[in-house]
Design a protein around this motif. Structure first.
Motif, PDB file in Angstrom:
ATOM      1  N   ARG A   1       0.807  -1.220   0.000  1.00 53.40           N
ATOM      2  CA  ARG A   1       0.000   0.000   0.000  1.00 53.40           C
ATOM      3  C   ARG A   1       0.843   1.276   0.000  1.00 53.40           C
ATOM      4  NH1 ARG A   1      -5.342  -1.553   1.799  1.00 53.40           N
ATOM      5  NH2 ARG A   1      -5.335  -3.779   2.257  1.00 53.40           N
ATOM      6  N   ASP A   2       2.139   1.148   0.066  1.00 55.70           N
ATOM      7  CA  ASP A   2       3.035   2.302   0.117  1.00 55.70           C
ATOM      8  C   ASP A   2       3.249   2.850  -1.297  1.00 55.70           C
ATOM      9  OD1 ASP A   2       4.981   4.187   0.533  1.00 55.70           O
ATOM     10  OD2 ASP A   2       6.325   2.865   1.655  1.00 55.70           O
ATOM     11  N   ASP A   3       2.635   4.002  -1.599  1.00 54.17           N
ATOM     12  CA  ASP A   3       2.752   4.591  -2.946  1.00 54.17           C
ATOM     13  C   ASP A   3       4.189   4.918  -3.308  1.00 54.17           C
ATOM     14  OD1 ASP A   3       0.041   4.513  -3.679  1.00 54.17           O
ATOM     15  OD2 ASP A   3      -0.381   6.336  -2.539  1.00 54.17           O
ATOM     16  N   ARG A   4       5.011   5.217  -2.313  1.00 53.17           N
ATOM     17  CA  ARG A   4       6.400   5.568  -2.609  1.00 53.17           C
ATOM     18  C   ARG A   4       7.133   4.416  -3.284  1.00 53.17           C
ATOM     19  NH1 ARG A   4       8.086   7.229   3.334  1.00 53.17           N
ATOM     20  NH2 ARG A   4       6.899   5.280   3.626  1.00 53.17           N
ATOM     21  N   ARG A   5       6.810   3.198  -2.923  1.00 44.39           N
ATOM     22  CA  ARG A   5       7.447   2.045  -3.557  1.00 44.39           C
ATOM     23  C   ARG A   5       7.045   1.945  -5.031  1.00 44.39           C
ATOM     24  NH1 ARG A   5       9.523  -1.969  -0.041  1.00 44.39           N
ATOM     25  NH2 ARG A   5       9.401  -1.324   2.135  1.00 44.39           N
ATOM     26  N   LEU A   6       5.789   2.282  -5.319  1.00 48.32           N
ATOM     27  CA  LEU A   6       5.336   2.226  -6.705  1.00 48.32           C
ATOM     28  C   LEU A   6       6.027   3.302  -7.544  1.00 48.32           C
ATOM     29  CD1 LEU A   6       3.470   0.708  -8.582  1.00 48.32           C
ATOM     30  CD2 LEU A   6       1.649   2.311  -8.013  1.00 48.32           C
ATOM     31  N   PHE A   7       6.153   4.508  -7.002  1.00 49.06           N
ATOM     32  CA  PHE A   7       6.867   5.556  -7.733  1.00 49.06           C
ATOM     33  C   PHE A   7       8.345   5.205  -7.909  1.00 49.06           C
ATOM     34  CE2 PHE A   7       3.284   8.276  -6.175  1.00 49.06           C
ATOM     35  CZ  PHE A   7       2.788   8.604  -7.427  1.00 49.06           C
ATOM     36  N   ALA A   8       8.926   4.546  -6.908  1.00 49.63           N
ATOM     37  CA  ALA A   8      10.311   4.102  -7.041  1.00 49.63           C
ATOM     38  C   ALA A   8      10.453   3.076  -8.164  1.00 49.63           C
ATOM     39  CB  ALA A   8      10.811   3.517  -5.717  1.00 49.63           C
ATOM     40  N   LEU A   9       9.446   2.193  -8.303  1.00 50.39           N
ATOM     41  CA  LEU A   9       9.473   1.227  -9.405  1.00 50.39           C
ATOM     42  C   LEU A   9       9.351   1.939 -10.744  1.00 50.39           C
ATOM     43  CD1 LEU A   9       9.436  -1.689 -10.436  1.00 50.39           C
ATOM     44  CD2 LEU A   9       6.948  -1.677 -10.125  1.00 50.39           C
ATOM     45  N   PHE A  10       8.476   2.948 -10.834  1.00 44.42           N
ATOM     46  CA  PHE A  10       8.363   3.708 -12.079  1.00 44.42           C
ATOM     47  C   PHE A  10       9.704   4.333 -12.452  1.00 44.42           C
ATOM     48  CE2 PHE A  10       3.567   4.610 -11.237  1.00 44.42           C
ATOM     49  CZ  PHE A  10       3.276   3.308 -11.583  1.00 44.42           C
ATOM     50  N   ASP A  11      10.393   4.896 -11.467  1.00 47.04           N
ATOM     51  CA  ASP A  11      11.699   5.507 -11.738  1.00 47.04           C
ATOM     52  C   ASP A  11      12.696   4.461 -12.235  1.00 47.04           C
ATOM     53  OD1 ASP A  11      10.778   7.988 -10.990  1.00 47.04           O
ATOM     54  OD2 ASP A  11      11.543   7.872  -8.931  1.00 47.04           O
ATOM     55  N   ARG A  12      12.673   3.295 -11.603  1.00 45.63           N
ATOM     56  CA  ARG A  12      13.607   2.238 -12.010  1.00 45.63           C
ATOM     57  C   ARG A  12      13.318   1.776 -13.439  1.00 45.63           C
ATOM     58  NH1 ARG A  12      16.315  -2.075  -9.386  1.00 45.63           N
ATOM     59  NH2 ARG A  12      17.708  -2.970 -10.971  1.00 45.63           N
ATOM     60  N   MET A  13      12.050   1.624 -13.767  1.00 43.50           N
ATOM     61  CA  MET A  13      11.709   1.192 -15.123  1.00 43.50           C
ATOM     62  C   MET A  13      12.049   2.274 -16.141  1.00 43.50           C
ATOM     63  SD  MET A  13       8.200  -1.101 -14.726  1.00 43.50           S
ATOM     64  CE  MET A  13       7.160   0.252 -14.197  1.00 43.50           C
ATOM     65  N   LYS A  14      11.878   3.538 -15.772  1.00 47.53           N
ATOM     66  CA  LYS A  14      12.232   4.626 -16.692  1.00 47.53           C
ATOM     67  C   LYS A  14      13.725   4.625 -17.004  1.00 47.53           C
ATOM     68  CE  LYS A  14      11.538   9.565 -17.442  1.00 47.53           C
ATOM     69  NZ  LYS A  14      12.888   9.780 -18.004  1.00 47.53           N
TER      70      LYS A  14
END
Length: 573
Positions: free
Chosen positions: A449-462
């Motif tokens: 449920r931690d949105d920060r982890r999802l944004f971190a994944l987006f950054d990694r994929m970018k």
């Protein structure tokens, strides 16, 4: 009455038939997510590491200790581990025969062995590299010894056997406590109805207490499990589930109300189980006049079956009640009671079969179930336990290890992929943002449920896309609808499974908006859950579906197709 040698030969044939069916219906392609996770827990690191992993996973240690010893002797290849489970699960057939023979006589024991050898849920879950082959064996032995403790003055060997089997049972699986609860409630019922006195109950109480004392070293881990959310996916069943859906799940396999055949199978199984539970202990069973030394009278057999019936009733009822407090109900856990239900079913049916020739009387109890079993056999034959190995093969053959990234947005699948993917291939699982060989269930609900982890994944994929690498996405769903962007919706009231689905959709939606999908989806079917593989690369400005960072309703998703070259046959190509 058949000669003893004839009975031994017959049981040997039935056991070999059970082994053959298990060899046929087992999947030899690779381990599923749960299986790979359990093996990693058992063999990774030291014994102390295993204990710590189990603390975070929430399971007792007996099966994992056996896996660790097996690994030291024979290795931990997929085929070796599967063969271990197949052979070990077949041992339930002679054990069920011996218990049924003691409780109800030869006329019941042979049908019990045959039904046990062919029962689909016992086969399916017993051949998994999990504790579900050991759970029914220990449950049946412990319950049989419980009945014997109350049926006659117990000797020291009987007491020691009950203490050992019950201690091993609760060290095998948490539903071992459910079985012990059923036994305890049955003992209490007998006290109320004056089947025995307090004095006659003392041996059982002392033996149960000794089994509990043997569990004391593991009690801190159990307390940790009970006070932490280590199975957020679990849901409590309704009372109707116990009455309607438990019988087919215990003796047929998973059925649903999606089509008429399944509905008929549910009613069929519910009828036979209800018939067994209503009449167990009320009808004469076995040989009408046993005259051999050591055989029990018809009255003793009826009393024993009545006790067995109450253990099942109180056990399943207790499981339902406890699961409403701490959700702990899955169809595979019911194998703890499947052998007892089989004994009751065959015992209740036996008086109606006495006029038939012995071969027909032995075969008919199993034949009655074939209409419900055959679809399960066909499904098990067609569906592999897991196809994660095929996904790994495709990635391994085609990926660029210096630039690509494997993203597993359904973390439960990560151990199976981590087991089969070379370490040189970068892989991360969401929400833990690392290569996961062992799922740490403790706290995963909060991490998901931690949105920060999802944004971190987006950054990694970018970063991967910017260096013109490929994102290999593995999830359990390939369709997305209207998906809210991360942080724009409250997850507080959503169940874990709904949040898990939303996260997978959000990750796939981000890739659809910020990358170009290279090919159609690859579908990897599995008995518990299927996986999907797709790959994405950097898109040119004209190919980007929308502004970066925004999520919208997706266009129609491409059709999912199996991997090429027949990769998803029952074994590896």
């Amino acid at each position: 009455m058949l000669p003893a040698n004839s009975h031994r030969f017959l049981i040997l044939l039935i056991t070999l038939a059970g082994l053959a069916v298990r060899l046929w219906l087992s999947d030899w392609g690779g381990l599923s997510a749960d299986e790979a996770n359990g093996v990693a827990i058992a063999v990774t690191g030291s014994w102390a590491d295993m204990v710590q992993h189990l603390r975070e996973d929430g399971n007792p240690p007996l099966f994992y200790a056996l896996l660790r010893v097996f690994n030291g002797l024979f290795g931990s290849s997929d085929a070796a581990l599967r063969l271990m489970s197949v052979i070990a699960s077949t041992a339930l057939v002679p054990v069920a025969y011996l218990v049924a023979r003691k409780l109800a006589g030869d006329a019941v024991a042979v049908p019990v062995a045959l039904v046990t050898a062919l029962c689909p849920p016992i086969i399916r879950y017993g051949t998994m590299v999990r504790m579900y082959w050991l759970l029914p064996i220990l449950s049946l032995v412990s319950t049989y010894l419980f009945i014997r403790l109350l049926a006659k003055p117990p000797g020291k060997g009987l007491r020691a056997g009950y203490v050992l089997s019950t201690a091993l049972l609760i060290y095998c699986h948490h539903w071992g406590f459910i079985v012990a609860l059923g036994q305890t409630a049955t003992a209490g019922l007998g006290l109320v109805r004056r089947w025995w006195s307090w004095r006659e109950l003392v041996p059982f109480v002392c033996c149960l207490a000794l089994a509990g004392l043997a569990y004391l070293p593991w009690l801190p881990s159990l307390h940790y499990t009970l006070t932490h959310d280590e199975s957020p996916w679990a849901q409590s069943p309704a009372l109707t589930h116990l009455i309607i859906e438990t019988p087919p799940e215990a003796l047929v396999g998973r059925l649903s109300f999606r089509h008429a055949w399944s509905e008929l199978g549910i009613m069929y199984a519910a009828f036979w189980v209800a018939f067994s539970l209503v009449f167990a202990g009320r009808l004469p069973v076995g040989d009408p006049s046993p005259d051999q030394p050591g055989r029990h009278s018809p009255e003793e057999r009826q009393r024993s079956l009545n006790l067995l019936r109450w253990v099942v009733v109180f056990g399943l009822g207790g499981a339902l009640a406890l699961s409403s407090i701490k959700a702990a109900w899955r169809d595979r856990y019911l194998v703890a009671f499947s052998p007892a239900l089989i004994v009751l079913y065959c015992a209740v049916l036996s008086p109606f079969l006495r006029r038939l020739p012995r071969p027909a009387a032995a075969l008919l109890p199993a034949l009655i179930w074939l209409p419900a079993w055959i679809p399960q056999y066909l499904w098990l034959d067609a569906m592999p336990e897991s196809s994660a190995w095929a996904i790994s093969d495709k990635i391994r053959r085609q990926c660029d290890r210096s630039r690509d990234l494997v993203v597993v947005s359904w973390e439960a699948a990560a151990p199976a992929l981590s087991r089969t993917l070379p370490d040189a291939i970068p892989m991360i699982a969401f929400p833990d943002m690392e290569r996961v060989a062992i799922v740490r269930w403790d706290g995963i609900n909060a991490r998901l449920r931690d949105d920060r982890r999802l944004f971190a994944l987006f950054d990694r994929m970018k970063q991967v896309l910017d260096r013109r690498g490929t994102i290999w996405l593995v999830d359990s769903s390939h369709g997305t609808g209207v998906v809210a962007p991360p942080g724009s919706v409250s997850l507080a009231g959503m169940h874990y499974l709904a949040v898990e689905q939303l996260r997978m959709d959000q990750i796939r939606s981000w890739l659809k908006l910020n990358a170009r999908q290279e090919d159609t989806f690859v579908w990897a079917p599995g008995r518990d859950i299927s996986l999907f593989l797709s790959r994405y690369r950097q898109a040119s400005p004209g190919e980007v579906a929308g502004a970066p960072g925004g999520l919208r309703q997706e266009q129609a998703m491409p059709e999912a197709v199996p991997a090429e070259s027949g990769e998803f046959e029952r074994g590896r190509p």
